[in-house]
Scaffold this motif. Sequence first.
Motif, PDB file in Angstrom:
ATOM      1  N   ARG A 133       0.826  -1.212   0.000  1.00 25.52           N
ATOM      2  CA  ARG A 133       0.000   0.000   0.000  1.00 25.52           C
ATOM      3  C   ARG A 133       0.861   1.264   0.000  1.00 25.52           C
ATOM      4  O   ARG A 133       0.574   2.220  -0.724  1.00 25.52           O
ATOM      5  N   LYS A 134       1.904   1.249   0.817  1.00 24.30           N
ATOM      6  CA  LYS A 134       2.801   2.411   0.875  1.00 24.30           C
ATOM      7  C   LYS A 134       3.494   2.639  -0.475  1.00 24.30           C
ATOM      8  O   LYS A 134       3.619   3.772  -0.956  1.00 24.30           O
ATOM      9  N   TYR A 135       3.921   1.546  -1.086  1.00 20.84           N
ATOM     10  CA  TYR A 135       4.593   1.665  -2.376  1.00 20.84           C
ATOM     11  C   TYR A 135       3.660   2.227  -3.439  1.00 20.84           C
ATOM     12  O   TYR A 135       4.035   3.127  -4.196  1.00 20.84           O
ATOM     13  N   THR A 136       2.458   1.687  -3.507  1.00 20.89           N
ATOM     14  CA  THR A 136       1.515   2.161  -4.521  1.00 20.89           C
ATOM     15  C   THR A 136       1.126   3.612  -4.277  1.00 20.89           C
ATOM     16  O   THR A 136       0.945   4.387  -5.221  1.00 20.89           O
ATOM     17  N   LYS A 137       1.014   4.005  -2.985  1.00 20.17           N
ATOM     18  CA  LYS A 137       0.681   5.387  -2.662  1.00 20.17           C
ATOM     19  C   LYS A 137       1.790   6.325  -3.088  1.00 20.17           C
ATOM     20  O   LYS A 137       1.549   7.367  -3.714  1.00 20.17           O
ATOM     21  N   ASP A 138       3.051   5.965  -2.760  1.00 16.10           N
ATOM     22  CA  ASP A 138       4.194   6.791  -3.165  1.00 16.10           C
ATOM     23  C   ASP A 138       4.315   6.851  -4.678  1.00 16.10           C
ATOM     24  O   ASP A 138       4.641   7.894  -5.258  1.00 16.10           O
TER      25      ASP A 138
END
Length: 208
Positions: A70-75
């Motif tokens: 989730r963090k990767y896709t958000k960034d």
Amino acid sequence: MVRGKIEMKKIENATSRQVTFSKRRNGLLKKAYELSVLCDAQVSLIIFSQRGRLYEFSSSDMKKTIERYRKYTKDHETSNHDSEIYIQQLKQEASHMITKIDLLEVHKRKLLGQGIASCSLEDLQEIDSQLQKSLGKVRARKAQLFKEQVENLKAKEKQLLEENVKLHQKNVIDTWRGSNEHQEKYRVIDLNLDVQTDLFIGLPDRNC
């Protein structure tokens, strides 16, 4: 026995579909495990069957993997959004530059006397004023260059005069030294002529 190629479409027969799902699911889970072990990769696999049953595999904690995803896709989305904004800004700047260049080209043609038939009296007066300013700058620059050339010529003339004076002084000194050496030579000769000797030229005296 050669295995036939399976057409990639939904299997209509429910029994065959369930058998294929079980086989491929187990093979997929096995490949995920092998990938995590052989390549030291963080692998998580989630499968929901047609009936809603969950099958999963994770080489580490599943929740941590999901949070990391989730963090990767958000960034990544933020980065893509910033890139899109930057690209839009570049496009706007390019459009403004093209418009500005077109205006400068039109203005340049007018200054060259081209396309002034459609100009109003105020436009012509403005062009005339700009030309007068430009002409004044050109003349000022020309005068400055002439002044610099004159100063350089004067400096060169002064240098040549100084060198000429030095050469003249050197010539006078060399002439004076040569004259003194000549006089000194004749003075030695005169002294030698005044020397008295007992040498007698002629017949000997008979009384001797």
